[in-house]
Design a protein around this motif. Structure first.
Motif, PDB file in Angstrom:
ATOM      1  N   GLN A 118      -7.786  10.066  -2.337  1.00 24.66           N
ATOM      2  CA  GLN A 118      -8.489   8.566  -1.436  1.00 24.66           C
ATOM      3  C   GLN A 118      -7.621   8.480  -0.013  1.00 24.66           C
ATOM      4  N   TRP A 119      -7.087   9.184   0.216  1.00 25.26           N
ATOM      5  CA  TRP A 119      -6.042   9.342   1.217  1.00 25.26           C
ATOM      6  C   TRP A 119      -6.923   9.121   3.098  1.00 25.26           C
ATOM      7  N   GLY A 120      -7.629  10.765   3.079  1.00 26.34           N
ATOM      8  CA  GLY A 120      -8.357  10.739   3.867  1.00 26.34           C
ATOM      9  C   GLY A 120      -9.148   9.505   4.951  1.00 26.34           C
TER      10      GLY A 120
ATOM     11  N   VAL B  42      -8.477   5.992   3.465  1.00 26.67           N
ATOM     12  CA  VAL B  42      -7.415   5.079   3.731  1.00 26.67           C
ATOM     13  C   VAL B  42      -6.810   5.665   5.084  1.00 26.67           C
ATOM     14  N   LYS B  43      -6.130   6.870   5.476  1.00 31.21           N
ATOM     15  CA  LYS B  43      -4.838   7.043   6.692  1.00 31.21           C
ATOM     16  C   LYS B  43      -5.832   6.058   7.744  1.00 31.21           C
ATOM     17  N   LYS B  44      -7.329   6.305   7.825  1.00 35.03           N
ATOM     18  CA  LYS B  44      -8.092   6.443   9.565  1.00 35.03           C
ATOM     19  C   LYS B  44      -8.106   5.066   9.455  1.00 35.03           C
TER      20      LYS B  44
ATOM     21  N   GLY C 200       8.667   7.963  -4.063  1.00 31.22           N
ATOM     22  CA  GLY C 200       8.746   8.238  -3.224  1.00 31.22           C
ATOM     23  C   GLY C 200       9.235   7.159  -2.194  1.00 31.22           C
ATOM     24  N   ARG C 201       8.647   6.477  -0.696  1.00 28.77           N
ATOM     25  CA  ARG C 201       9.161   6.254  -0.510  1.00 28.77           C
ATOM     26  C   ARG C 201       8.738   4.476  -0.713  1.00 28.77           C
ATOM     27  N   GLY C 202       8.092   4.078  -1.598  1.00 29.66           N
ATOM     28  CA  GLY C 202       7.243   3.319  -2.051  1.00 29.66           C
ATOM     29  C   GLY C 202       8.669   2.489  -3.129  1.00 29.66           C
TER      30      GLY C 202
ATOM     31  N   LEU D  44      -0.355   3.169  11.736  1.00 31.44           N
ATOM     32  CA  LEU D  44       0.539   4.811  11.946  1.00 31.44           C
ATOM     33  C   LEU D  44      -0.263   5.800  10.955  1.00 31.44           C
ATOM     34  N   ALA D  45      -0.942   5.232  10.296  1.00 33.34           N
ATOM     35  CA  ALA D  45      -1.618   6.929   9.867  1.00 33.34           C
ATOM     36  C   ALA D  45      -0.957   7.130   8.599  1.00 33.34           C
ATOM     37  N   GLN D  46       0.627   6.434   8.067  1.00 33.96           N
ATOM     38  CA  GLN D  46       1.215   6.561   7.205  1.00 33.96           C
ATOM     39  C   GLN D  46       1.370   5.191   6.353  1.00 33.96           C
ATOM     40  N   LEU D  47       2.071   5.774   5.012  1.00 30.25           N
ATOM     41  CA  LEU D  47       2.488   4.712   4.129  1.00 30.25           C
ATOM     42  C   LEU D  47       3.768   4.983   3.616  1.00 30.25           C
ATOM     43  N   PRO D  48       4.634   4.037   3.537  1.00 30.74           N
ATOM     44  CA  PRO D  48       4.181   2.859   2.668  1.00 30.74           C
ATOM     45  C   PRO D  48       3.838   1.218   3.713  1.00 30.74           C
ATOM     46  N   ILE D  49       3.203   0.425   3.937  1.00 34.01           N
ATOM     47  CA  ILE D  49       3.304  -0.994   4.106  1.00 34.01           C
ATOM     48  C   ILE D  49       2.976  -1.804   3.562  1.00 34.01           C
TER      49      ILE D  49
ATOM     50  N   CYS E 168       5.104  -2.429   8.441  1.00 30.81           N
ATOM     51  CA  CYS E 168       5.640  -0.467   8.747  1.00 30.81           C
ATOM     52  C   CYS E 168       6.757  -0.529   8.700  1.00 30.81           C
ATOM     53  N   ASP E 169       6.701   0.647   7.539  1.00 35.84           N
ATOM     54  CA  ASP E 169       8.342   1.753   7.570  1.00 35.84           C
ATOM     55  C   ASP E 169       8.390   1.681   6.810  1.00 35.84           C
ATOM     56  N   SER E 170       9.362   1.977   5.344  1.00 30.02           N
ATOM     57  CA  SER E 170      10.232   1.947   4.571  1.00 30.02           C
ATOM     58  C   SER E 170      11.247   1.560   4.600  1.00 30.02           C
ATOM     59  N   SER E 171      12.216   2.041   5.884  1.00 27.57           N
ATOM     60  CA  SER E 171      13.454   1.473   6.126  1.00 27.57           C
ATOM     61  C   SER E 171      13.159  -0.021   6.284  1.00 27.57           C
ATOM     62  N   ALA E 172      11.985  -0.428   6.893  1.00 23.90           N
ATOM     63  CA  ALA E 172      12.239  -2.020   7.478  1.00 23.90           C
ATOM     64  C   ALA E 172      11.967  -2.657   7.026  1.00 23.90           C
TER      65      ALA E 172
ATOM     66  N   GLN F 185       1.116  -1.097  -0.383  1.00 29.13           N
ATOM     67  CA  GLN F 185       0.035   0.074   0.045  1.00 29.13           C
ATOM     68  C   GLN F 185       1.161   1.528  -0.178  1.00 29.13           C
ATOM     69  N   TYR F 186       0.710   2.672  -0.881  1.00 32.55           N
ATOM     70  CA  TYR F 186       1.374   3.535  -1.040  1.00 32.55           C
ATOM     71  C   TYR F 186       0.923   4.486  -1.721  1.00 32.55           C
ATOM     72  N   PHE F 187       0.788   5.608  -1.810  1.00 28.14           N
ATOM     73  CA  PHE F 187       0.778   6.337  -2.811  1.00 28.14           C
ATOM     74  C   PHE F 187       0.873   6.866  -4.568  1.00 28.14           C
ATOM     75  N   ASP F 188       0.181   6.875  -5.232  1.00 36.03           N
ATOM     76  CA  ASP F 188       0.785   7.060  -6.745  1.00 36.03           C
ATOM     77  C   ASP F 188       2.268   7.224  -7.077  1.00 36.03           C
TER      78      ASP F 188
HETATM   79  N1  LIG Z   1       9.311   6.231   8.360  1.00 42.00           N
HETATM   80  C1  LIG Z   1       8.524   6.304   7.582  1.00 42.00           C
HETATM   81  C2  LIG Z   1       7.538   7.605   7.040  1.00 42.00           C
HETATM   82  C3  LIG Z   1       6.437   7.253   6.368  1.00 42.00           C
HETATM   83  C4  LIG Z   1       5.577   8.760   6.213  1.00 42.00           C
HETATM   84  O1  LIG Z   1       5.844   9.737   5.704  1.00 42.00           O
HETATM   85  N2  LIG Z   1       4.993   8.828   4.442  1.00 42.00           N
HETATM   86  C5  LIG Z   1       4.354   9.629   3.992  1.00 42.00           C
HETATM   87  C6  LIG Z   1       4.419   8.949   2.763  1.00 42.00           C
HETATM   88  S1  LIG Z   1       5.748   9.175   1.537  1.00 42.00           S
HETATM   89  C7  LIG Z   1       3.036   9.718   4.245  1.00 42.00           C
HETATM   90  O2  LIG Z   1       2.394   8.681   4.297  1.00 42.00           O
HETATM   91  N3  LIG Z   1       2.245  11.106   4.380  1.00 42.00           N
HETATM   92  C8  LIG Z   1       1.420  11.080   4.454  1.00 42.00           C
HETATM   93  C9  LIG Z   1       1.242  11.993   5.798  1.00 42.00           C
HETATM   94  O3  LIG Z   1       1.870  11.673   7.209  1.00 42.00           O
HETATM   95  O4  LIG Z   1      -0.773  12.186   6.041  1.00 42.00           O
HETATM   96  C10 LIG Z   1       9.103   4.985   6.304  1.00 42.00           C
HETATM   97  O5  LIG Z   1       9.591   5.801   6.546  1.00 42.00           O
HETATM   98  O6  LIG Z   1       7.893   4.475   5.764  1.00 42.00           O
END
Ligand SMILES: N[C@@H](CCC(=O)N[C@@H](CS)C(=O)NCC(=O)O)C(=O)O
Length: 207
Positions: A38-40, A42-44, A13-15, A48-53, A62-66, A7-10
């Motif tokens: 779509q983000w609003g 999906v996020k809830k 980026g970190r995906g 972590l309310a963020q992507l990627p997963i 979760c977390d792009s580095s992991a 799951q990530y954005f289009d």
């Molecule tokens: N440390 C996290 C950071 C994740 C992050 O900041 N993701 C951004 C997209 S690149 C995100 O979800 N932003 C939307 C938001 O925070 O509302 C990772 O590397 O996965």
């Protein structure tokens, strides 16, 4: 057979490194890409309310580095010993420090503000990071191979997508000729027999 769903954005980026690794690993994966509209919604529902997963057999990571470290270890892109893995982590860490503030400039409201911020960042710390990366590359096969060892690693993949972003930002694109070995690495990676097919087939995005 293990299943993978990202799951990530289009965008890249970190995906993108995750997609590259899955492709290099020869894995089919569900590449779910959200728009900002779509983000609003999906996020809830996200931990972590963020992507990627990445979901591996339905289990979320979760977390792009992991995620990218996990996949690099699984598929053999994390060096051949612990020291090489540490050198790869060093390159990845520097690239994250380089890329993150520069890419955030795209959210500034107008082009003049973006350019000014990119100049401030690039001529300040980013220049030092790029010099470090070029020197690190040159320690292995005089800069004509890869960052670590004798094959593509997680370090090169992080570099490829980040350099592509620098090629697309208005200030940085004009200032990359100071790093000829890094530019040549980018060209080598783009032409690599295992990576080029993925690069040609993927959706095109500036960042
Ligand atoms: N440390 C996290 C950071 C994740 C992050 O900041 N993701 C951004 C997209 S690149 C995100 O979800 N932003 C939307 C938001 O925070 O509302 C990772 O590397 O996965």
């Amino acid at each position: 057979m293990t299943t993978y769903k990202l799951q990530y954005f289009d965008g890249r980026g970190r995906g993108e490194v995750i997609r590259m690794l899955l492709s290099l690993g020869g894995k089919k994966f569900e590449d779910v890409r959200y728009s900002m509209a779509q983000w609003g919604d999906v996020k809830k529902d996200l931990p972590l309310a963020q992507l990627p997963i990445l979901y591996v057999d339905g289990k979320p990571l979760c977390d792009s580095s992991a995620i990218s470290s996990y996949l690099a270890r699984e598929f053999g892109y994390y060096g051949s010993n612990n020291w090489e893995a540490a050198l790869i982590d060093q390159v990845v860490g520097v690239i994250i420090d380089l890329w993150t503030p520069l890419v955030m400039t795209i959210f500034l409201p107008d082009e003049a503000a973006q350019l000014a911020k990119q100049k401030e960042i690039f001529d300040g710390k980013a220049h030092g990071f790029l010099k470090f990366l070029e020197d690190a590359l040159c320690k292995n096969k005089e800069g004509d191979g890869f960052f670590v060892g004798d094959k593509i690693s997680l370090a090169d993949l992080n570099f490829h997508t980040s350099w592509e972003t620098l090629q697309n930002l208005k200030y940085t694109e004009k200032n990359l000729d100071k790093y000829p070995k890094l530019a040549a690495l980018q060209a080598r990676l783009s032409a690599d027999k295992d990576l080029s097919g993925y690069l040609a087939a993927r959706p095109k995005h500036n960042v």
